[in-house]
Design a protein around this motif. Structure first.
Motif, PDB file in Angstrom:
ATOM      1  N   ASN A  98       0.851  -1.091  -0.125  1.00 52.56           N
ATOM      2  CA  ASN A  98       0.043   0.035   0.004  1.00 52.56           C
ATOM      3  C   ASN A  98       0.871   1.081   0.113  1.00 52.56           C
ATOM      4  O   ASN A  98       2.020   1.229  -0.037  1.00 52.56           O
ATOM      5  CB  ASN A  98      -0.945  -0.138   1.212  1.00 52.56           C
ATOM      6  N   ALA A  99       0.267   2.363   0.124  1.00 52.93           N
ATOM      7  CA  ALA A  99       1.163   3.684   0.005  1.00 52.93           C
ATOM      8  C   ALA A  99       1.978   3.675   1.344  1.00 52.93           C
ATOM      9  O   ALA A  99       2.644   4.663   1.202  1.00 52.93           O
ATOM     10  CB  ALA A  99      -0.073   4.762  -0.327  1.00 52.93           C
ATOM     11  N   GLU A 100       1.740   3.070   1.999  1.00 52.38           N
ATOM     12  CA  GLU A 100       2.667   3.234   3.415  1.00 52.38           C
ATOM     13  C   GLU A 100       3.957   2.144   3.190  1.00 52.38           C
ATOM     14  O   GLU A 100       4.782   2.112   4.240  1.00 52.38           O
ATOM     15  CB  GLU A 100       1.895   3.158   4.726  1.00 52.38           C
ATOM     16  N   GLY A 101       4.002   1.225   2.274  1.00 46.93           N
ATOM     17  CA  GLY A 101       4.959   0.333   2.026  1.00 46.93           C
ATOM     18  C   GLY A 101       4.566  -0.853   2.642  1.00 46.93           C
ATOM     19  O   GLY A 101       5.427  -1.868   2.694  1.00 46.93           O
ATOM     20  N   VAL A 102       3.283  -1.068   3.271  1.00 49.21           N
ATOM     21  CA  VAL A 102       3.096  -2.452   3.947  1.00 49.21           C
ATOM     22  C   VAL A 102       2.653  -3.413   2.977  1.00 49.21           C
ATOM     23  O   VAL A 102       1.777  -3.045   2.055  1.00 49.21           O
ATOM     24  CB  VAL A 102       2.072  -2.100   5.166  1.00 49.21           C
ATOM     25  N   THR A 103       2.888  -4.558   3.048  1.00 50.44           N
ATOM     26  CA  THR A 103       2.567  -5.723   2.166  1.00 50.44           C
ATOM     27  C   THR A 103       1.215  -5.883   2.387  1.00 50.44           C
ATOM     28  O   THR A 103       0.618  -6.308   3.456  1.00 50.44           O
ATOM     29  CB  THR A 103       3.424  -7.054   2.505  1.00 50.44           C
ATOM     30  N   THR A 104       0.441  -5.908   1.330  1.00 56.35           N
ATOM     31  CA  THR A 104      -1.093  -6.582   1.020  1.00 56.35           C
ATOM     32  C   THR A 104      -1.359  -7.809   0.651  1.00 56.35           C
ATOM     33  O   THR A 104      -2.514  -8.427   1.161  1.00 56.35           O
ATOM     34  CB  THR A 104      -1.750  -5.271   0.244  1.00 56.35           C
ATOM     35  N   PHE A 105      -0.472  -8.418  -0.289  1.00 56.80           N
ATOM     36  CA  PHE A 105      -0.900  -9.807  -0.711  1.00 56.80           C
ATOM     37  C   PHE A 105       0.480 -10.109  -1.053  1.00 56.80           C
ATOM     38  O   PHE A 105       1.303  -9.360  -1.638  1.00 56.80           O
ATOM     39  CB  PHE A 105      -1.823 -10.033  -1.717  1.00 56.80           C
ATOM     40  N   VAL A 106       0.657 -11.606  -1.177  1.00 55.24           N
ATOM     41  CA  VAL A 106       1.868 -12.337  -1.606  1.00 55.24           C
ATOM     42  C   VAL A 106       1.205 -13.357  -2.497  1.00 55.24           C
ATOM     43  O   VAL A 106       0.651 -14.296  -1.933  1.00 55.24           O
ATOM     44  CB  VAL A 106       2.997 -12.664  -0.640  1.00 55.24           C
ATOM     45  N   ASN A 107       1.911 -13.889  -3.853  1.00 56.20           N
ATOM     46  CA  ASN A 107       1.373 -14.762  -4.447  1.00 56.20           C
ATOM     47  C   ASN A 107       2.228 -16.147  -3.920  1.00 56.20           C
ATOM     48  O   ASN A 107       3.369 -16.235  -3.614  1.00 56.20           O
ATOM     49  CB  ASN A 107       1.354 -14.683  -5.749  1.00 56.20           C
ATOM     50  N   PRO A 108       1.737 -17.405  -4.547  1.00 55.55           N
ATOM     51  CA  PRO A 108       2.475 -18.582  -3.998  1.00 55.55           C
ATOM     52  C   PRO A 108       3.905 -18.779  -4.716  1.00 55.55           C
ATOM     53  O   PRO A 108       4.912 -19.371  -4.052  1.00 55.55           O
ATOM     54  CB  PRO A 108       1.677 -19.708  -4.769  1.00 55.55           C
ATOM     55  N   ALA A 109       4.259 -18.116  -5.832  1.00 53.90           N
ATOM     56  CA  ALA A 109       5.577 -18.185  -6.570  1.00 53.90           C
ATOM     57  C   ALA A 109       6.615 -17.284  -5.708  1.00 53.90           C
ATOM     58  O   ALA A 109       7.650 -17.687  -5.520  1.00 53.90           O
ATOM     59  CB  ALA A 109       5.612 -17.576  -8.049  1.00 53.90           C
TER      60      ALA A 109
END
Length: 633
Positions: free
Chosen positions: A168-179
């Motif tokens: 997001n705009a704060e640099g916080v991770t919102t999602f990650v894919n399996p690869a």
């Protein structure tokens, strides 16, 4: 039992504040004080929290804690949301730390803790109130926005093979894919909600710290531009780095930057393939270099053949040598050619090679006396790039160049004793390794060696390996000196005269019968090489087509009947020991006349009509020391 420090006198505002506040002592790594709000937020009694090490409060985050405290000390105030303490021993907290130095209490610092989840809930509640006040249409629009974002996220997550994550705009991770999970070694649950840069992108390839503000990934949701990078690394959970190329694409909604989607791939396998290709190209370059070197040797052979038109002479000694060449040329037997300097040992080696089945491959010559001791292995066997200082590329050795052809080792008696074993091993096993390389290379080489030393005597004195001597002395051929075949001297002189006139671009001077007799009377300590020099000098000094021979009269034998006797063929040739004794006597006499001087005008080399290097080599072989004659002067 550790006694916690006494509470600091920070006033009623510190104690009664609803904001959680800590006082940290970075030098002692401890919590100097905490207000009740901090104790409630962190889940510790204030008596336990006060005096607790700050590093224990933030397990596994010591580097991030140090960076934060140093920034506060350097700038006076700083903030971060990368620190995630645990609520007692339970869940991790998402907090924002805002630190400032305490005046009058250096080096203590006051840190205010803000619960980001509570702040987020308040924002959501406020937005919900705003949506409710804005009416149903606004609520439906936002629902569509979130639904569309979710659909887009799902499509991205299903992208084949490439790692994908969003921030997001704060640099916080919102999602990650399996690869991405497979490549990074982290699960999505580990990464979502964390600062992705501080987790996997915190360090440059050279190990230098990578600041958030310099990160192209974060720049995408600041400047709204797509950033592509292929020179950086990501760090796996196990602490290993791998090279990546990535694209950071900004996400917008109605012109507002909401964050970025990052697509990355591990380019390590591709770079390994590139390196294998580079090595293959280097091997091609090595083969090309070998062909170029072979071409250079072939050009040298052509030059040599144009300069020396074979072995010249009709004496019994030459006829015997030619018969030996005919016998051995059709085999692959090792040949040892012996004789004084300048007797044409290389001509014999070339004649054997040209008459052999290997004549379509090069004859590679190595002057063993000219190879520095420390470069012997590299010269003979080659070396790999980086094998030693100065080895900036792979080098092909002489054995490899001669593969399928003939290797001529001139002055083989000059090879140092401790290096002779390595030569013997190659001759026995027909294989070798380049210096700095473990690969064994097979080689098919016919060997011809030459020396002006008495190798049998060298073996007796322990200066030459007996097993190597027997390996070389399979078929010996002796090159006769000119003084033992005076009838060949006019023929050789006439051949040199034609060659000198052609090179000097002059009319060919006459070689008179008197010149031939005078040449036949001279003992020629330098043999054919000395005769060639005398003829070329005579052609240069020729007057009206008359050859001018400049022979040292002091070396001429008596005239009259003695001269006639010397011009006749020698019926009883000297033994090798007698030759060495005679040569030693001649050299010692010249050194006595020159006062121990070897080189330059008036030196022993000039008196003997020899090249200084030839005389030096002969003195070394006969163990004559010029310094003893300087003392006699």
């Amino acid at each position: 039992m550790t006694i916690p420090p006494a509470p600091l006198d920070l006033g009623i505002a510190f104690r009664e504040s609803r904001e959680a506040m800590l006082v940290l002592d970075p030098d002692r790594d401890c919590v100097a004080d905490a207000n009740p709000a901090a104790a409630d937020l962190l889940g510790y009694p204030d008596t336990v929290l006060r005096g607790l090490p700050a590093s224990v409060l933030h397990p596994g985050q010591l580097p991030t804690l140090i960076v934060f405290t140093q920034a506060v000390q350097a700038k006076g105030h700083w903030w971060t949301d990368a620190l995630t303490p645990r609520h007692g021993a339970d869940k991790a907290l998402r907090l924002e730390y805002a630190g400032s130095l305490l005046l009058g209490h250096p080096p203590l610092m006051l840190v205010t803790l803000a619960d980001l989840d509570a702040r987020r809930r308040r924002q959501v509640d406020a937005q919900a109130d705003a949506h409710m006040r804005a009416g149903l249409s606004e609520w439906q629009r936002m629902e569509r926005v979130f639904r569309n974002l979710e659909r887009e996220n799902q499509l991205i997550l299903r992208a084949a093979g490439e790692g994908i994550y969003g921030v997001n705009a704060e640099g916080v991770t919102t999602f990650v894919n399996p690869a991405a999970e497979r490549m990074l070694g982290w699960t999505a649950a580990d990464l979502v909600g964390r600062d992705m840069h501080a987790t996997v992108h915190h360090t440059h390839p050279d190990g230098a710290h990578y600041h958030h503000h310099d990160c192209p990934i974060y720049a995408a949701f600041r400047d709204g531009v797509v950033h592509q990078v292929d020179t950086e690394v990501f760090w796996r959970r196990d602490g290993r780095a791998f090279p990546v190329e990535y694209t950071s694409t900004p996400i917008r909604d109605q012109g507002q930057l909401l964050g970025a989607v990052i697509v990355f791939r591990d380019v390590g396998p591709r770079r390994e393939a590139d390196e294998r290709l580079r090595q293959a190209l280097a091997e091609v370059d090595s083969l090309r270099e070998r062909l170029e070197l072979e071409n250079a040797y072939l050009k040298e052979e052509i030059r040599f053949e144009s300069h020396h038109q074979g072995i010249i002479g009709r004496s019994p000694a030459i006829e015997a040598t030619l018969r030996q060449i005919d016998v051995v040329a059709g085999t692959d037997a090792t040949v040892l050619v012996t004789g004084e300097s300048g007797t044409g040992k290389e001509l014999i080696a070339r004649a054997i090679h040209e008459a052999s089945r290997r004549s379509d491959r090069p004859l590679i010559r190595v002057n063993c006396a000219a190879v520095p001791r420390e470069l012997f292995e590299s010269e003979f066997f080659g070396h790999a790039k980086g094998a030693f200082t100065g080895a900036v590329r792979d080098r092909v050795g002489r054995f490899e160049l001669a593969d399928g052809g003939t290797l001529f080792l001139d002055e083989v008696g000059e090879i140092p004793l401790d290096l002779q074993g390595k030569l013997l091993r190659v001759l026995q096993e027909r294989s070798f390794e380049r210096v700095g390389e473990e690969r064994t290379r097979a080689v098919d080489v016919r060997l011809i060696a030459a020396t002006n030393r008495d190798l049998r005597e060298e073996v007796r004195r322990g200066r030459f390996r007996e097993d190597l001597y027997f390996r070389l002395n399979v078929f010996p051929i002796a090159a006769s000196p000119l003084r033992e075949r005076p009838e060949d001297i006019p023929l050789i002189a006439q051949h040199f005269l034609k060659g000198a006139a052609r090179r000097l671009n002059i009319a060919e001077p006459r070689l008179t019968e008197g010149d031939a007799r005078r040449l036949s009377r001279y003992p020629w300590p330098g043999n054919v090489r000395e005769l060639e020099n005398v003829i070329e000098r005579g052609a240069i000094l020729a007057v009206r087509g008359r050859l001018h021979l400049d022979l040292p009269e002091v070396d001429l034998p008596p005239r009259g009947r003695d001269a006639v006797a010397m011009a006749l063929p020698i019926l009883n040739p000297l033994t090798e020991l007698e030759r060495r004794a005679r040569d030693r006597s001649e050299i010692e006499g010249a050194l006595t006349l020159a006062g121990g001087k070897v080189f330059g005008p008036g030196g022993a080399a000039e008196l003997l009509g020899l090249r200084p290097t030839t005389l030096a080599s002969r003195m070394k072989a006969l163990e004559v020391d010029a310094r003893t004659f300087r003392a006699r002067r």
